[in-house]
Design a protein around this motif. Sequence first.
Motif, short mmCIF file in Angstrom:
data_model
loop_
_atom_site.label_atom_id
_atom_site.label_comp_id
_atom_site.label_asym_id
_atom_site.label_seq_id
_atom_site.Cartn_x
_atom_site.Cartn_y
_atom_site.Cartn_z
N GLU A 129 0.68 -8.65 -4.55
CA GLU A 129 -0.58 -7.78 -4.13
C GLU A 129 -0.19 -6.47 -3.49
OE1 GLU A 129 -3.20 -10.69 -2.76
OE2 GLU A 129 -3.66 -11.50 -4.66
N ALA A 130 0.71 -6.67 -2.32
CA ALA A 130 1.06 -5.64 -1.59
C ALA A 130 1.97 -4.59 -2.26
CB ALA A 130 1.85 -6.43 -0.46
N LEU A 131 2.56 -5.09 -3.07
CA LEU A 131 3.46 -4.09 -4.12
C LEU A 131 2.68 -3.53 -5.08
CD1 LEU A 131 6.88 -6.14 -4.28
CD2 LEU A 131 6.47 -3.81 -3.33
N ASP A 132 1.64 -4.20 -5.56
CA ASP A 132 0.89 -3.60 -6.56
C ASP A 132 -0.15 -2.49 -5.81
OD1 ASP A 132 1.37 -5.19 -8.49
OD2 ASP A 132 -0.31 -6.69 -8.47
N ARG A 133 -0.48 -2.68 -4.74
CA ARG A 133 -1.32 -1.60 -3.90
C ARG A 133 -0.44 -0.53 -3.84
NH1 ARG A 133 -3.44 -6.16 -1.36
NH2 ARG A 133 -1.95 -6.04 0.34
N LYS A 134 0.95 -0.50 -3.29
CA LYS A 134 1.97 0.33 -3.15
C LYS A 134 2.11 1.03 -4.33
CE LYS A 134 2.76 0.45 1.02
NZ LYS A 134 1.81 1.47 1.75
N CYS A 135 2.13 0.55 -5.54
CA CYS A 135 2.34 1.27 -6.83
C CYS A 135 1.30 2.29 -7.13
CB CYS A 135 2.52 0.22 -8.11
SG CYS A 135 3.90 -0.71 -7.95
N ALA A 136 0.16 2.09 -6.55
CA ALA A 136 -0.98 3.28 -6.77
C ALA A 136 -0.52 4.37 -5.87
CB ALA A 136 -2.09 2.64 -6.42
N GLN A 137 0.32 4.22 -4.97
CA GLN A 137 0.83 5.36 -4.06
C GLN A 137 2.09 6.26 -4.57
OE1 GLN A 137 1.36 4.14 -0.03
NE2 GLN A 137 2.99 5.76 0.30
N LEU A 138 3.14 5.18 -5.23
CA LEU A 138 4.16 5.98 -5.67
C LEU A 138 4.68 4.70 -6.62
CD1 LEU A 138 7.13 5.42 -3.28
CD2 LEU A 138 5.05 4.17 -3.06
N PRO A 139 5.43 4.97 -7.70
CA PRO A 139 5.57 4.10 -8.86
C PRO A 139 6.51 3.23 -8.64
CG PRO A 139 5.91 6.36 -9.76
CD PRO A 139 5.57 6.49 -8.23
N PHE A 140 7.67 3.36 -7.82
CA PHE A 140 8.52 2.54 -7.29
C PHE A 140 8.89 2.16 -5.94
CE2 PHE A 140 9.46 3.93 -11.65
CZ PHE A 140 9.51 2.83 -12.37
N PRO A 141 8.01 1.39 -5.14
CA PRO A 141 8.26 1.40 -3.84
C PRO A 141 9.19 0.48 -3.42
CG PRO A 141 6.37 0.06 -4.61
CD PRO A 141 6.84 0.70 -5.73
N ALA A 142 9.92 0.67 -2.40
CA ALA A 142 10.89 -0.17 -1.66
C ALA A 142 10.62 -1.49 -1.29
CB ALA A 142 11.70 0.71 -0.43
N VAL A 143 11.40 -2.55 -1.49
CA VAL A 143 11.20 -3.75 -1.03
C VAL A 143 12.57 -4.06 -0.05
CG1 VAL A 143 11.47 -6.32 -1.69
CG2 VAL A 143 10.35 -4.62 -3.15
N ILE A 144 12.02 -4.48 1.30
CA ILE A 144 13.20 -4.75 2.48
C ILE A 144 12.76 -6.14 2.89
CG2 ILE A 144 13.62 -3.93 4.58
CD1 ILE A 144 12.10 -1.28 3.84
N SER A 145 13.93 -6.88 2.61
CA SER A 145 13.85 -8.33 3.05
C SER A 145 14.69 -8.57 4.25
CB SER A 145 14.51 -9.12 2.01
OG SER A 145 14.60 -10.32 1.97
N MET A 146 13.88 -8.93 5.14
CA MET A 146 14.40 -9.28 6.70
C MET A 146 14.68 -10.88 6.73
SD MET A 146 15.08 -7.27 9.12
CE MET A 146 13.90 -5.89 8.74
#
Length: 258
Positions: A129-146
């Motif tokens: 859901e967080a990435l889907d919301r980001k995709c409305a902002q830019l097509p390929f958002p970054a994923v940072i795993s900690m």
Amino acid sequence: MTADDPVPVTVRNGGGKGPGVIVCDHASNRVPSRLGTLGLPEESLRKHIAFDIGAQGVAEVVSDMLDMPSIIGGYSRLVVDLNRPEDDFTCIREIYDGAIIPGNRRLSPADRAARIEELLHPYHQAVTEALDRKCAQLPFPAVISMHSCTDLYRDVRRPWHIGVLSNRDRRMAERVLQRLAAHRPDLTIGDNKPYSGMDPYGHTVERHALPQGRPNVLFEVRQDLIGDAAGQREFGELLGTVLKEVLGDPSLFTRFQG
């Protein structure tokens, strides 16, 4: 879980405008109350087998610096490992680093399904859901795993202060490695060390970044460096500064072709 147990996942800075999402699979050593300590002594739940010490604190610092949502797993990897496919035997381990987990032995199919349904699925749904919301902002958002790793492995000291892990898509990793070296030449930075992003079992990145071609990177910070708030602040600010520079390049946010 019971109604008194904390939620299985929390979202920090959910409305953040930064160009990606931070995930922290192994943030917590919490165990649902019905499971007690999984038959382990309390001290075992304070060790690496139960969670990635310091990783949540670092993720929160980076989340605030980048104004980026962070998805925080709420329970110990000994209950169910959020960074494993649900059909893999390492998703619910009976043995971890030589320690037998009594509460995970001879689980019924119903017990196993309950852990996956109540803990693993909500976490990955929150990431989706967080990435889907980001995709409305830019097509390929970054994923940072900690993540964090132990400073000793089989009595051998690991020389790397920070590991930068990547799979075939090395766009973020190469930029991060260059900038970490520039900012902190005193640190030893591992390129796909102490683990490799080419190996299996980085399920969250494999699920939410690689198939979609999203830029991604996974960090392993040594636990002895981030065992307290001061260390988490220091290394969180370092990674936040580096990532801010890396994510400032708009050409990064394209689909990986490889």
